[in-house]
Design a protein around this motif. Structure first.
Motif: not given
Length: 112
Positions: A3-9, A37-40, A45-52, A72-76
């Motif tokens: 799972t990848i979390l994309l955070i982009e406006d 994005g932080v809430e998601l 707990v995705p495997d990777l986050i790509i963030c603007d 919970k999220t510091c290792g992503i």
């Protein structure tokens, strides 16, 4: 399935990235701002986050700070190209900037 979390406006960029990664077999979560994005990230707990970096409501720096503050999220792994590019340009490592600019799965598969 990873799972990848994309955070982009930017809606166009978000749509293009979502389509690309779904075609490559990734499950995609997406957020149109840092707060969402932080809430998601905390919920799924995705495997990777790509963030603007530059976003309204909460910028990428604040997203990173909040994710690092939570066990919970510091290792992503978080990939944020503009932030990385700026540091590399300052260090005159332009060949690395080119690699990051051409975002591709071979770069990301190390993290996810």
């Amino acid at each position: 399935m990873k799972t990848i979390l994309l955070i982009e406006d930017n809606e166009d960029i978000l749509e293009n990235l979502t389509e690309y990664f779904e075609m490559e077999g990734y499950k995609i979560l997406f957020a149109s701002n840092g707060k969402e994005g932080v809430e998601l990230a905390r919920k799924f707990v995705p495997d990777l986050i790509i963030c603007d970096v530059l976003m309204r409501e909460m910028d990428g720096h604040e997203v990173l700070r909040l994710l690092l503050d939570s066990s919970k999220t510091c290792g992503i792994p978080l990939f944020s190209a503009p932030q990385i590019q700026k540091k590399l340009i300052e260090q005159k490592r332009l060949n690395w900037v080119l690699m990051i600019t051409s975002l591709n799965l071979s770069n990301l598969k190390r993290y996810c």
